[in-house]
Design a protein around this motif. Structure first.
Motif, short mmCIF file in Angstrom:
data_model
loop_
_atom_site.label_atom_id
_atom_site.label_comp_id
_atom_site.label_asym_id
_atom_site.label_seq_id
_atom_site.Cartn_x
_atom_site.Cartn_y
_atom_site.Cartn_z
N TRP A 162 0.81 -1.22 0.00
CA TRP A 162 0.00 0.00 0.00
C TRP A 162 0.84 1.27 0.00
N ASP A 163 2.15 1.15 0.24
CA ASP A 163 3.00 2.34 0.20
C ASP A 163 3.01 2.95 -1.19
N LYS A 164 2.97 4.27 -1.26
CA LYS A 164 2.88 4.96 -2.55
C LYS A 164 4.23 5.10 -3.26
N ARG A 165 5.31 5.09 -2.50
CA ARG A 165 6.61 5.28 -3.11
C ARG A 165 7.61 4.25 -2.60
N ARG A 166 8.62 4.00 -3.40
CA ARG A 166 9.67 3.08 -2.99
C ARG A 166 10.59 3.74 -1.97
N LEU A 167 11.18 2.91 -1.15
CA LEU A 167 12.15 3.40 -0.18
C LEU A 167 13.51 3.55 -0.85
N PRO A 168 14.38 4.38 -0.29
CA PRO A 168 15.73 4.52 -0.86
C PRO A 168 16.45 3.16 -0.86
N GLU A 169 17.25 2.94 -1.89
CA GLU A 169 17.97 1.67 -1.98
C GLU A 169 19.14 1.61 -1.01
N THR A 170 19.58 2.76 -0.50
CA THR A 170 20.67 2.80 0.46
C THR A 170 20.10 2.86 1.87
N LEU A 171 20.45 1.89 2.69
CA LEU A 171 19.99 1.85 4.07
C LEU A 171 20.77 2.85 4.92
N PRO A 172 20.27 3.22 6.09
CA PRO A 172 20.98 4.16 6.94
C PRO A 172 22.40 3.72 7.30
N ASP A 173 22.65 2.41 7.35
CA ASP A 173 23.99 1.94 7.68
C ASP A 173 24.90 1.83 6.47
N GLY A 174 24.40 2.24 5.28
CA GLY A 174 25.21 2.25 4.07
C GLY A 174 25.03 1.06 3.16
N ARG A 175 24.35 0.02 3.63
CA ARG A 175 24.12 -1.15 2.79
C ARG A 175 23.15 -0.82 1.66
N GLN A 176 23.28 -1.54 0.55
CA GLN A 176 22.42 -1.33 -0.62
C GLN A 176 21.42 -2.48 -0.75
N ILE A 177 20.18 -2.13 -1.04
CA ILE A 177 19.14 -3.13 -1.33
C ILE A 177 18.52 -2.78 -2.68
N ARG A 178 18.76 -3.63 -3.66
CA ARG A 178 18.18 -3.43 -4.99
C ARG A 178 17.02 -4.40 -5.15
N PRO A 179 15.79 -3.90 -5.20
CA PRO A 179 14.63 -4.78 -5.27
C PRO A 179 14.67 -5.70 -6.49
N SER A 180 14.23 -6.92 -6.29
CA SER A 180 14.17 -7.91 -7.36
C SER A 180 12.94 -8.79 -7.14
N ARG A 181 12.23 -9.07 -8.23
CA ARG A 181 11.03 -9.88 -8.12
C ARG A 181 11.33 -11.30 -7.66
N VAL A 182 12.58 -11.71 -7.78
CA VAL A 182 12.96 -13.05 -7.30
C VAL A 182 12.64 -13.19 -5.81
N TRP A 183 12.72 -12.09 -5.09
CA TRP A 183 12.47 -12.13 -3.66
C TRP A 183 11.01 -12.37 -3.32
N TRP A 184 10.12 -12.33 -4.33
CA TRP A 184 8.72 -12.67 -4.05
C TRP A 184 8.58 -14.14 -3.63
N ILE A 185 9.49 -14.98 -4.10
CA ILE A 185 9.42 -16.41 -3.75
C ILE A 185 9.60 -16.61 -2.24
N PRO A 186 10.73 -16.15 -1.64
CA PRO A 186 10.84 -16.32 -0.19
C PRO A 186 9.80 -15.50 0.58
N THR A 187 9.35 -14.37 0.01
CA THR A 187 8.33 -13.58 0.69
C THR A 187 7.03 -14.35 0.83
N LEU A 188 6.57 -14.95 -0.27
CA LEU A 188 5.32 -15.70 -0.24
C LEU A 188 5.46 -16.98 0.59
N LEU A 189 6.64 -17.61 0.53
CA LEU A 189 6.86 -18.79 1.36
C LEU A 189 6.80 -18.43 2.85
#
Length: 344
Positions: free
Chosen positions: A121-148
């Motif tokens: 329901w969020d209207k916008r994506r979050l920044p890909e850079t986390l506050p601690d400097g790590r990077q998260i690049r969204p990928s649809r592949v992660w829907w598999i572990p999410t749904l599991l």
């Protein structure tokens, strides 16, 4: 307490409580057996003596004492204890122990990797850079572990809840042999479906609007305007303008931690916003967000916020915590400018 130390402690506590939530019925620590019609508490049959009274084994006075000591007193102690903790510290149970909130945060993290947002329901994506400097690049592949994870947690929750009502050995034994009774199969099947929908679409929404335990904690917390709350150091607000809403983005409940207490009604005191601010500011700079209580918490209260006209609400001397968190019109203006600068 350092932010990473606090978050590590919270992770261990909520993980341990989640395991306790699942294992409490098999260990007879706490469950209500519908087949026997009474509670099991710490391995003992917790009866109220009504059956013995009906059988003529004890009198009316004895059963009244049993009802008071084994029925009324535990309820008063537990409810009273939860209300007192909530009144003084807020929804600590939700943020530090609640097994449902553990699911919320786990699926939030997976969904961020799948779609870049904590909720569909969020209207916008979050920044890909986390506050601690790590990077998260969204990928649809992660829907598999999410749904599991969604279905797995839903099945576990449905099964665990059933063991609070029926003998756990019977429930788990029937599942192991793939021969659950009709009612057991219906309970687990419907429960898994409903929890799957809730975990996928309405996790934090349930915490905010559907959980009676959370609601009563929030009401008790709001009644105490000196209770522990997240406070924003507006005297250093200029240090906040180059931050991409890290504290807002980190909040699992989708709240705005720099706001007044009334707008943080459902805050779970998880301290994720404090951790994000601490990571963005970095050593040796001090975080702009802190837990405050007592007189310092009045500044965040919706009943006190903005009432003063250029005067501090307390008599704290310059340089003290009370003076730092004092409430002035200039601070309100800067806070508004900060929120405007950081708004998407």
């Amino acid at each position: 307490m350092k932010q990473y130390t606090r978050e590590t402690l919270r992770l261990w506590l909520r993980s341990a409580f989640f395991v306790l939530f699942v294992l409490a019925p098999p260990l007879d620590l706490f469950r209500f057996d519908l087949t026997l019609g009474h509670l099991f508490l710490f391995g003992y049959d917790w009866t109220l003596g009504i059956d013995r009274f009906a059988a003529g084994e004890i009198g009316a006075g004895a059963v009244a004492v049993q009802l008071a000591l084994r029925g009324l007193l535990p309820i008063v102690l537990v409810v009273g204890g939860v209300i007192w903790v909530s009144w003084k510290y807020g929804r600590l149970y939700c943020g530090w122990l609640c097994p449902h909130f553990s699911v919320v945060e786990t699926i939030n993290a997976l969904m961020r990797r799948a779609i870049g947002k904590l909720s569909v329901w969020d209207k916008r994506r979050l920044p890909e850079t986390l506050p601690d400097g790590r990077q998260i690049r969204p990928s649809r592949v992660w829907w598999i572990p999410t749904l599991l994870a969604v279905v797995g947690f839903a099945f576990l929750w449905a099964t665990a809840l059933l063991t609070y009502l029926l003998p756990p050995t019977e429930v788990y034994g029937n599942l192991a042999s793939l021969q659950p009774t009709r009612n057991q199969a219906l309970f687990i099947g419907i429960g898994t479906l409903l929890f799957s929908i809730e975990f996928l679409y309405a996790r934090h929404l349930f915490c905010r609007f559907g959980c009676a335990v959370g609601l009563f904690q929030s009401l008790a917390w709001m009644d105490n305007k000196k209770a522990m709350v997240v406070g924003f150091d507006r005297q250093r607000v200029k240090a906040c303008t180059d931050c991409d809403n890290a504290c807002d983005n980190a909040c699992p409940m989708r709240l705005k931690p720099r706001s007044i207490k009334r707008r943080m009604f459902t805050c779970a005191q998880c301290a994720r916003c404090l951790q994000a601010c601490d990571q963005v500011m970095g050593s040796p700079r001090e975080s702009l967000l802190h837990w405050v209580s007592g007189a310092d918490a009045l500044d965040v209260s919706d009943r006190e916020f903005g009432r003063s006209k250029g005067k501090t609400k307390d008599s704290g001397t310059p340089g003290t915590r009370s003076s730092r968190w004092s409430n002035t019109d200039g601070d309100h203006l800067l806070c508004g400018l900060c929120d405007s600068a950081n708004s998407p």
